[in-house]
Write a protein that holds these residues in place. Structure first.
Motif, PDB file in Angstrom:
ATOM      1  N   LEU A 180       0.798  -1.217   0.000  1.00  0.00           N
ATOM      2  CA  LEU A 180       0.000   0.000   0.000  1.00  0.00           C
ATOM      3  C   LEU A 180       0.836   1.275   0.000  1.00  0.00           C
ATOM      4  O   LEU A 180       0.401   2.309  -0.502  1.00  0.00           O
ATOM      5  N   SER A 181       2.058   1.200   0.525  1.00  0.00           N
ATOM      6  CA  SER A 181       2.900   2.405   0.583  1.00  0.00           C
ATOM      7  C   SER A 181       3.276   2.955  -0.791  1.00  0.00           C
ATOM      8  O   SER A 181       3.418   4.180  -0.940  1.00  0.00           O
ATOM      9  N   PRO A 182       3.467   2.117  -1.842  1.00  0.00           N
ATOM     10  CA  PRO A 182       3.769   2.716  -3.151  1.00  0.00           C
ATOM     11  C   PRO A 182       2.676   3.666  -3.637  1.00  0.00           C
ATOM     12  O   PRO A 182       2.963   4.654  -4.327  1.00  0.00           O
ATOM     13  N   ILE A 183       1.437   3.391  -3.272  1.00  0.00           N
ATOM     14  CA  ILE A 183       0.322   4.253  -3.670  1.00  0.00           C
ATOM     15  C   ILE A 183       0.292   5.518  -2.811  1.00  0.00           C
ATOM     16  O   ILE A 183       0.108   6.629  -3.308  1.00  0.00           O
ATOM     17  N   ILE A 184       0.510   5.357  -1.509  1.00  0.00           N
ATOM     18  CA  ILE A 184       0.427   6.477  -0.570  1.00  0.00           C
ATOM     19  C   ILE A 184       1.588   7.454  -0.737  1.00  0.00           C
ATOM     20  O   ILE A 184       1.413   8.674  -0.646  1.00  0.00           O
ATOM     21  N   ASN A 185       2.787   6.941  -0.988  1.00  0.00           N
ATOM     22  CA  ASN A 185       3.990   7.778  -0.996  1.00  0.00           C
ATOM     23  C   ASN A 185       4.361   8.336  -2.364  1.00  0.00           C
ATOM     24  O   ASN A 185       5.349   9.060  -2.488  1.00  0.00           O
ATOM     25  N   TYR A 186       3.589   8.025  -3.379  1.00  0.00           N
ATOM     26  CA  TYR A 186       3.926   8.448  -4.736  1.00  0.00           C
ATOM     27  C   TYR A 186       3.704   9.945  -4.920  1.00  0.00           C
ATOM     28  O   TYR A 186       2.815  10.546  -4.303  1.00  0.00           O
ATOM     29  N   THR A 187       4.547  10.562  -5.764  1.00  0.00           N
ATOM     30  CA  THR A 187       4.358  11.969  -6.131  1.00  0.00           C
ATOM     31  C   THR A 187       3.566  12.015  -7.430  1.00  0.00           C
ATOM     32  O   THR A 187       4.070  11.624  -8.493  1.00  0.00           O
ATOM     33  N   TYR A 188       2.326  12.474  -7.339  1.00  0.00           N
ATOM     34  CA  TYR A 188       1.405  12.377  -8.462  1.00  0.00           C
ATOM     35  C   TYR A 188       1.515  13.559  -9.423  1.00  0.00           C
ATOM     36  O   TYR A 188       1.754  14.702  -9.010  1.00  0.00           O
ATOM     37  N   LYS A 189       1.325  13.262 -10.709  1.00  0.00           N
ATOM     38  CA  LYS A 189       1.276  14.298 -11.731  1.00  0.00           C
ATOM     39  C   LYS A 189      -0.066  15.022 -11.645  1.00  0.00           C
ATOM     40  O   LYS A 189      -1.040  14.499 -11.094  1.00  0.00           O
ATOM     41  N   THR A 190      -0.122  16.193 -12.239  1.00  0.00           N
ATOM     42  CA  THR A 190      -1.355  16.986 -12.222  1.00  0.00           C
ATOM     43  C   THR A 190      -2.531  16.210 -12.817  1.00  0.00           C
ATOM     44  O   THR A 190      -3.665  16.265 -12.310  1.00  0.00           O
ATOM     45  N   ALA A 191      -2.256  15.438 -13.883  1.00  0.00           N
ATOM     46  CA  ALA A 191      -3.325  14.675 -14.535  1.00  0.00           C
ATOM     47  C   ALA A 191      -3.878  13.573 -13.645  1.00  0.00           C
ATOM     48  O   ALA A 191      -4.983  13.065 -13.892  1.00  0.00           O
ATOM     49  N   ASN A 192      -3.140  13.201 -12.613  1.00  0.00           N
ATOM     50  CA  ASN A 192      -3.570  12.148 -11.693  1.00  0.00           C
ATOM     51  C   ASN A 192      -4.072  12.715 -10.373  1.00  0.00           C
ATOM     52  O   ASN A 192      -4.101  12.006  -9.371  1.00  0.00           O
ATOM     53  N   LYS A 193      -4.472  13.990 -10.381  1.00  0.00           N
ATOM     54  CA  LYS A 193      -4.959  14.625  -9.162  1.00  0.00           C
ATOM     55  C   LYS A 193      -6.355  15.193  -9.369  1.00  0.00           C
ATOM     56  O   LYS A 193      -6.628  15.830 -10.388  1.00  0.00           O
ATOM     57  N   THR A 194      -7.227  14.973  -8.390  1.00  0.00           N
ATOM     58  CA  THR A 194      -8.550  15.606  -8.371  1.00  0.00           C
ATOM     59  C   THR A 194      -8.637  16.479  -7.131  1.00  0.00           C
ATOM     60  O   THR A 194      -8.572  15.980  -6.010  1.00  0.00           O
ATOM     61  N   PRO A 195      -8.773  17.795  -7.294  1.00  0.00           N
ATOM     62  CA  PRO A 195      -8.842  18.691  -6.129  1.00  0.00           C
ATOM     63  C   PRO A 195     -10.207  18.638  -5.447  1.00  0.00           C
ATOM     64  O   PRO A 195     -11.180  18.116  -5.999  1.00  0.00           O
ATOM     65  N   TYR A 196     -10.249  19.191  -4.262  1.00  0.00           N
ATOM     66  CA  TYR A 196     -11.474  19.263  -3.457  1.00  0.00           C
ATOM     67  C   TYR A 196     -12.528  20.081  -4.192  1.00  0.00           C
ATOM     68  O   TYR A 196     -12.243  21.163  -4.706  1.00  0.00           O
ATOM     69  N   GLN A 197     -13.747  19.565  -4.245  1.00  0.00           N
ATOM     70  CA  GLN A 197     -14.848  20.226  -4.941  1.00  0.00           C
ATOM     71  C   GLN A 197     -15.855  20.782  -3.924  1.00  0.00           C
ATOM     72  O   GLN A 197     -15.874  20.393  -2.765  1.00  0.00           O
ATOM     73  N   GLY A 198     -16.720  21.659  -4.401  1.00  0.00           N
ATOM     74  CA  GLY A 198     -17.771  22.188  -3.537  1.00  0.00           C
ATOM     75  C   GLY A 198     -17.376  23.480  -2.856  1.00  0.00           C
ATOM     76  O   GLY A 198     -16.266  23.999  -3.022  1.00  0.00           O
ATOM     77  N   SER A 199     -18.307  24.018  -2.064  1.00  0.00           N
ATOM     78  CA  SER A 199     -18.081  25.294  -1.381  1.00  0.00           C
ATOM     79  C   SER A 199     -18.230  25.132   0.127  1.00  0.00           C
ATOM     80  O   SER A 199     -18.843  24.175   0.609  1.00  0.00           O
ATOM     81  N   ALA A 200     -17.693  26.081   0.858  1.00  0.00           N
ATOM     82  CA  ALA A 200     -17.637  25.991   2.321  1.00  0.00           C
ATOM     83  C   ALA A 200     -19.010  25.977   2.976  1.00  0.00           C
ATOM     84  O   ALA A 200     -19.153  25.517   4.116  1.00  0.00           O
ATOM     85  N   ASP A 201     -20.039  26.493   2.287  1.00  0.00           N
ATOM     86  CA  ASP A 201     -21.370  26.537   2.903  1.00  0.00           C
ATOM     87  C   ASP A 201     -22.126  25.214   2.748  1.00  0.00           C
ATOM     88  O   ASP A 201     -23.240  25.076   3.256  1.00  0.00           O
ATOM     89  N   GLU A 202     -21.545  24.240   2.085  1.00  0.00           N
ATOM     90  CA  GLU A 202     -22.187  22.937   1.904  1.00  0.00           C
ATOM     91  C   GLU A 202     -21.766  21.965   3.002  1.00  0.00           C
ATOM     92  O   GLU A 202     -20.690  22.110   3.598  1.00  0.00           O
ATOM     93  N   ASP A 203     -22.613  20.983   3.265  1.00  0.00           N
ATOM     94  CA  ASP A 203     -22.244  19.929   4.213  1.00  0.00           C
ATOM     95  C   ASP A 203     -20.982  19.220   3.725  1.00  0.00           C
ATOM     96  O   ASP A 203     -20.753  19.106   2.513  1.00  0.00           O
TER      97      ASP A 203
END
Length: 344
Positions: A180-203
């Motif tokens: 599991l550590s190869p997945i956790i410790n990897y440095t991901y490219k931008t194409a392999n990243k999904t940022p946090y979605q939504g707004s602060a006023d949502e649950d």
């Protein structure tokens, strides 16, 4: 229905299992078998018929064999306490003839095309897309402990049991870390990243819902659809609420998220040996990973945990040394199969 893989859920599942197998071990270079039996999740323990001190003082092969059989089964008892979490992600390749360095031919893709055959023409043969594939290396993992003269003279069965079971726990914890550590410790490219979605006023769960939905879209666009989510148990409630769906808020209906079939919760492991602490980090709170399993993940096994015993070192008042070792490797194609997700 999403299947949950966690230490607690797998322990609970084992309560219904009945297993009858044998575990190999070696004494003076000769292999023996120890019977392992689990009934309704409870593993039968092996009780020695004589005090451990008497057995260590004996020159009887039968008594040494009996003692090592207990060691092996106690180690297995320890392994039962730390379930293996990575099985939904990895495909097992087991072969006792594996070399130390392996050409990862399973990672290559072939190009083959059917064409109309004209009389007298040569058949067009397929080929691999790359001339040389990646490689995977088998490593040797070891651990050991010693039965001291004090243990023998004071018939310290309690300490012996603790040492035996600790080896089993440490081995399974190592396996979770290896795969599991190869997945956790990897440095991901931008194409392999999904940022946090939504707004602060949502649950929070709504923001998780939007983030996980976007991650699934990102994986599908990249033609590497993920079905296994690797996460921290700190985010368990909001993740499962988001995936479940079926809620309506302010006129918006949130249906169940489709595509994710399994969730693996991994929080790492820690122990202390003497004055030194050892730890395997788990998934960071606020992060998770959407994984396309099996094809790009291989658990390479040449030899699983093998227990051997030999005479100790009188100069250090060591009566007997117990050593466990294994030959294992890992192949993980991260870029082609994993999306890193930020949950907050």
């Amino acid at each position: 229905m999403v299947k949950i893989y966690s230490i607690d859920s797998l322990r609970e599942a084992k309560k219904t299992q009945t297993i009858d197998t044998v575990i190999p071990f070696k004494l003076n270079g000769k292999e023996y078998l120890a019977p392992k039996k689990i009934v309704n999740g409870e593993m039968e323990t092996y009780v020695l018929t004589k005090p451990i001190g008497e057995m260590l003082r004996s020159n009887s092969l039968a008594q040494y064999k009996d003692l090592l059989k207990k060691v092996v089964l106690d180690v297995e008892l320890g392994r039962e306490q730390i379930p293996l979490l990575y099985s939904p992600i990895y495909d097992l390749l087991s072969d006792p003839t594996m070399p130390k360095l392996i050409d990862a031919k399973w990672a290559l893709t072939g190009t083959v095309v059917f064409t109309e055959h004209m009389e007298g023409e040569e058949v067009k043969f397929g080929a691999l897309q790359v001339e040389y594939g990646p490689t995977a290396r088998l490593l040797t993992y070891t651990a050991g402990f010693e039965y001291t003269k004090e243990m023998k003279d004071f018939n310290d069965n309690f300490s012996v049991d603790i040492l035996n079971r600790s080896m089993g726990e440490a081995y399974n914890a190592l396996l979770n870390h290896i795969y599991l550590s190869p997945i956790i410790n990897y440095t991901y490219k931008t194409a392999n990243k999904t940022p946090y979605q939504g707004s602060a006023d949502e649950d929070v769960w709504v923001r998780y819902y939007k983030t996980l939905t976007q991650a699934i879209i990102d994986c599908n666009k990249a033609k590497r659809p993920g079905t296994v989510l690797l996460a921290s148990s700190m985010n368990k409630d909001n993740i499962e609420m988001a995936l479940k769906g079926g809620y309506q808020i302010n006129g918006t209906t949130y249906p169940a998220v489709s595509g994710i079939s399994s969730i693996v919760y991994y929080d790492g492991w820690a122990t202390q040996v003497g004055r030194k602490s050892y730890s395997y980090p788990g998934v960071t709170d606020g992060k998770c990973y959407l994984i396309r399993p099996k094809r790009g993940f291989k658990e390479l096994l040449k030899q699983d945990l093998q227990i051997e015993s030999q005479a100790g070192d009188l100069s250090r008042l060591v009566e007997q040394q117990i050593v466990g070792y294994a030959y294992r490797g890992c192949y993980a194609a991260i870029d082609e199969n994993v999306q890193e997700i930020t949950l907050g």
